[in-house]
Design an enzyme around this catalytic site. Structure first.
Site, PDB file in Angstrom:
ATOM      1  CG  ASP A   1       7.564   5.945   5.777  1.00  0.00           C
ATOM      2  OD1 ASP A   1       8.712   6.367   5.979  1.00  0.00           O
ATOM      3  OD2 ASP A   1       6.557   6.484   6.273  1.00  0.00           O
TER       4      ASP A   1
ATOM      5  CG  PHE B   1       0.300  10.022   9.765  1.00  0.00           C
ATOM      6  CD1 PHE B   1       1.050   8.870   9.877  1.00  0.00           C
ATOM      7  CD2 PHE B   1      -0.991  10.022  10.270  1.00  0.00           C
ATOM      8  CE1 PHE B   1       0.539   7.736  10.479  1.00  0.00           C
ATOM      9  CE2 PHE B   1      -1.507   8.894  10.883  1.00  0.00           C
ATOM     10  CZ  PHE B   1      -0.743   7.746  10.977  1.00  0.00           C
TER      11      PHE B   1
ATOM     12  CG  ASP C   1      -0.318  -0.261   2.511  1.00  0.00           C
ATOM     13  OD1 ASP C   1       0.924  -0.312   2.567  1.00  0.00           O
ATOM     14  OD2 ASP C   1      -1.044  -0.438   3.510  1.00  0.00           O
TER      15      ASP C   1
END
Length: 962
Positions: free
Chosen positions: A885, A934, A882
């Site tokens: 990071d 975020f 998904d």
């Protein structure tokens, strides 16, 4: 204690007249010190019975009622030593000549008038003659066929929790510069030479190339099996200045202005050449306590997993790792959730180490000996990990399993575990909680049945287990079952089973440095106690402090000469084949199958399960290490009054014969619970195990009797079928962090119960926050409504080391009893799975955790749920992620998949935060590149684990970011 010069002169003249040899001043001083130590013990024994928690290996080592003074004591111990050597080493020396010389001294000791002052000349003459002859006899032992000893001089001895040089906790609070590695040559002779191995040596490689190690922190040396190389850990200390005089010690503490580089592992030849750095990779973690494995790899402890402890939680946690001797191919062998220490190798090639087993239990008696294979497989606790103290209550069906009341035979900590040459026994230190590595020398006989109350332990040296300030001994190096080298306060002794101690070396600086530290601390305390405008008590002075090392070494817990190692070759234990697929040499090899867990019979237990209970499932729970230095931010839990942070991985079926065979989660700490036909926990593990890639983790039972062979062994029904998958216990069947679904369910059920007659107090429920163990949570536990196990407040002195079937979790709580009685009234008022999830919450002491916890940035810890059960060799594999990071998780998974030798590997990600990348990863397709924000929704967790069900992707406003 340093005797006055006049006393040393008297002793010297007496000994010279006896032996016609010039006495060594350090020996005279030590014999005078031993006289004072023995005198104190004899006087104490005359007043009361000395506390001896475990029986002594030999009663001669203790203080006997027949000991009128130290001369009596040294006489009987020397006599016992000579008899022992003459019997066990016949023909190795002229023991008859020693007997001729000893018998007149024994007669003189028996006939003489006892003297506890050390001032009676005739008695002192006999005492000194006995000491001199004892040393001569002891050093004649054929086991002492080495001329050199390596040792380490270091500060901060004992405080293993504070070993790391990096992290939010001020781990350097007791670390001082000035230590080093030393070599004693001619240690048995009249003029032993002590040299600094690292004084002139310069590092040949790595970041410190061309530099010396002077002024740094040295710790935990070990010798390679050939006896030619010392492996040790070292850190550069960046201190402005350090007090070396009482005047300087009066000033402000320089430790407030200090920093240090991380601990790294080095090696140097015993001849002082070839100083090289082994762990040279870049990173802020600490590597320490290295030891060579039989295959040449090096085991060590490291903070590389980047998890923190759960007590005050500012300390990076050390866990077991290994590497090739050149520092490459570093593997994480352990996935325990908090500290481990001090690895060594057993005579059969296994790794011995100490673990702080802190899962849902008391901090005390939880630092025990553990073993595992050199590749990390099958971690086991062979001694006392599941104590029975204060667990099985009077009047219960389990009362008969209690040990004798008041039993203290099992120490709080077992550390410095060392295999005894030519024996199956282990020598170690029996210590305390905060000072794990200092205490009493003990002998462990793991072939004895473990009664979980210390039955495998005997004390080699007399005394108690110490306390939070520690004890007298550390770092024992056994030479046989009867003889050991060890640190004692500011000196190194050769100690035998009878209590005889011979000086090997006394540090010229340790007691002085400890006294300086103690002076500074006492002066600082005196100044802090002064009210404004007045004075309380006299100001401490340096000269007013005792010079007795028994006070200074223990109270300051700092400087000691430690880790004494005989410089000689040792037999190399057998090399145990590697059966995991982690290392460079094993990745991608044929035969790599998914890791599995098998249990032969869950009903095989040392304490019977309740009659009539049918076990239908095994629950697997992941225990997470704290992912930051503030545990409050790594899983919504509060400091020390908490259980471990957990993720419920799910359940797997138990066959009717009690057997289990399932796929194993890999490279994560897990524990098991036995579930009844209603899905309630009957027994819980209160510990952690783990599986490595390709490992076959197996057990005979659940807390089975380790010394009893299984009856009529044959593979269980579960082993005759493919391994079962693990079925998630989440309401929607999707594995996710526990707090998302447990906390709301518990709150809804509690609120409904509080409104019913006889339910929990409404005022407590109104303020109760699931997962919070203070305030209302504690009040509900004390009143029995929430009973998780016998030791809910595990850090507040309740000694709970194991669960009692039916006495913990939902089955042992008043709340579950109330819910069952009122189920028809409660179910219509709560959501579908709320009652089941409330039981799960009680069974786990649980709040959950995730990579982000309550923060909005990645913790960096990779948590893979299950190894794949599908063979990947020769197949085209597509990974779908998904969000990418830091890249750590994706890099790990790609590496794992490539080890299965697929035909091809491609990766697709929806969202890519390139600015956050810490490692390079190859991505074939990217949906959207996004800034460092975020994001949540569309399946991504938001703040507090919420908002994953939103139909779009959102980002926090910048001012809301925490």
């Amino acid at each position: 204690m340093n005797p006055p010069l006049s006393t040393l002169a008297l002793l010297g003249s007496l000994l010279t007249s006896l032996t016609a040899a010039e006495p060594r001043q350090d020996l005279l001083g030590d014999w005078a010190f031993q006289h004072r130590v023995a005198t104190d013990l004899i006087q104490d024994a005359n007043k009361r019975s000395l506390n001896q928690p475990a029986p002594l290996v030999d009663a001669q080592a203790g203080t006997l009622k027949s000991d009128r003074d130290p001369t009596d004591q040294v006489a009987r111990r020397t006599d016992a030593l000579l008899k022992h050597l003459a019997q066990t080493q016949p023909g190795k020396a002229d023991w008859a000549d020693f007997r001729k010389r000893l018998d007149p001294l024994l007669a003189a000791a028996q006939a003489g008038t006892p003297d506890l002052t050390g001032q009676e000349t005739a008695r002192q003459r006999t005492y000194l003659a006995l000491c001199a002859l004892r040393r001569e006899i002891m050093l004649t032992n054929p086991l002492l066929d080495f001329d050199q000893i390596v040792f380490c001089e270091e500060s901060n001895v004992g405080f293993v929790l504070q070993r790391a040089t990096t992290g939010q906790f001020d781990a350097l609070s007791r670390t001082e510069p000035g230590g080093s590695l030393y070599l004693i040559t001619g240690w048995k002779g009249a003029a032993p030479q002590v040299s600094d191995l690292c004084k002139e040596a310069k590092v040949q490689n790595g970041p410190y190339q061309g530099q010396t190690l002077a002024g740094g922190m040295f710790h935990a040396p070990s010798l390679t099996f050939d006896g030619k190389t010392v492996i040790f850990s070292w850190a550069k200390l960046n201190y402005e200045h350090w007090p070396n005089t009482p005047e300087e010690a009066r000033q402000s503490d320089p430790r407030k202005r200090k920093s240090a580089d991380p601990l790294r592992i080095f090696a140097i030849g015993v001849d002082g050449t070839n100083l090289r750095q082994i762990t040279t990779d870049v990173g802020g973690w600490n590597d320490t306590e290295p030891c060579e494995l039989p295959d040449g790899r090096i085991a060590f402890m490291s903070t590389r997993r980047e998890v923190y402890d759960r007590c005050i939680a500012y300390r990076p946690a050390f866990t077991l790792c290994s590497m090739k001797p050149d520092g490459t191919d570093i593997l994480k062998l352990s996935f325990h959730e908090t500290h481990e220490w001090l690895p060594s190798v057993s005579n059969d090639g296994m790794i011995l180490y100490t673990r702080w087993d802190y899962v849902d239990r008391s901090v005390h008696s939880a630092h025990g000996i553990w073993t595992c294979f050199p590749d990390g497989r099958d971690p086991r606790a062979p001694n006392g990990n599941y104590m029975w103290d204060n667990v099985f209550k009077t009047g219960t069906p389990y009362e008969t399993f209690n040990p004798p009341r008041g039993s203290m035979r099992q120490p709080c900590a077992v550390a410095h575990c060392q295999a005894i040459p030519g024996s199956r026994k282990i020598m170690a230190i029996g210590g305390w909680h905060h000072s794990t590595e200092i205490g009493t020398i003990i002998s462990l006989d793991l072939d004895r049945p473990d009664d979980m109350a210390g039955s495998q332990i005997d004390a080699f040296t007399p005394g108690t287990w110490g306390g939070d300030w520690g004890g007298e001994f550390t770092a024992p190096k056994p030479l046989s079952e009867d003889l050991v080298l060890a640190n004692y306060l500011d000196r190194i002794y050769l100690i035998d089973r009878f209590g005889n101690r011979e000086l090997v070396h006394r540090s010229p600086q340790a007691n002085y440095r400890n006294r300086l530290r103690r002076y500074h601390d006492e002066l600082d305390g005196w100044m802090s106690a002064q009210p404004k405008g007045s004075t309380v008590g006299p100001q401490p002075t340096f000269d007013s402090l005792s010079d007795d090392p028994r006070e200074n070494s223990i109270k300051s817990a700092t400087w000691r000469p430690t880790y004494p190692l005989p410089v000689c070759a040792r037999p190399r234990p057998p090399v145990i084949p590697t059966l995991t697929f982690q290392s460079e040499d094993r990745r991608g090899q044929p035969g790599h199958q998914p890791a599995t867990i098998t249990v032969q019979n869950v009903y095989d237990t040392d304490v019977p399960l309740p009659a009539g209970v049918k076990i239908t499932a095994l629950r697997l729970v992941q225990v997470l290490g704290a992912s930051s230095g503030d545990y409050n931010k790594s899983g919504a839990v509060k400091g020390r009054d908490t259980s471990a942070v957990k993720i419920v991985l799910g359940t797997t079926p138990v066959e009717d014969d009690g057997s289990v065979h399932c796929l194993a989660p890999i490279e994560k700490g897990i524990y098991f619970q036995l579930l009844d036909q209603n899905g309630l926990a009957v027994q819980s593990m209160l510990s952690v195990t783990y599986a490595h890639p390709g490992e076959r983790l197996s057990c005979l039972g659940c807390h089975e009797n380790k010394t009893k062979a299984p009856a009529n062994y044959k593979p269980g029904k579960a082993m005759q079928r493919p391994p079962s998958p693990i079925t998630p216990e989440t309401p929607d069947g999707v594995l996710r962090r526990s707090e998302d679904y447990l906390r709301p369910a518990v709150k809804r059920v509690m609120e409904v119960c509080a409104k019913l007659p006889g339910g929990p107090p409404a005022d407590l429920v109104a303020t109760f926050v699931p997962g919070d163990r203070g305030g209302s949570g504690r009040a509900l536990e004390k009143s029995g409504w929430l009973r998780y196990n016998e030791g809910f407040w595990v850090n507040q002195g309740n000694k709970s080391f194991r669960t009692t079937p039916d006495a913990f979790g939902a089955r042992g709580s008043k709340l579950w009893e109330f819910i069952q009685a009122n189920r028809t009234k409660i179910e219509p008022l709560v959501e579908k799975d709320d009652i089941r999830l409330t039981a799960l919450y009680m069974d786990l002491l649980c709040v959950g955790a995730s990579s982000y916890g309550e923060e909005t940035s990645s913790s960096g810890e990779v948590r893979l749920t299950l190894d794949t059960s599908t063979p990947l060799a020769g197949r085209d594999v597509l990974l779908v992620e998904d969000i990418i990071d830091t890249g750590l998780t994706l890099a790990y998974i790609q590496k794992l998949v490539l080890s299965r030798v697929p035909a091809s590997l491609r990766t697709a990600v929806l969202l890519d935060k390139k600015t956050r990348r810490q490692v390079d990863v190859e991505v074939s397709w990217v949906g959207f590149e996004i800034p460092d924000r975020f994001v949540f929704g569309y399946g991504l967790d938001g703040p507090g684990g919420l908002y994953r069900n939103l139909g779009d992707i959102f980002a926090l406003a910048q001012e809301d970011r925490r």
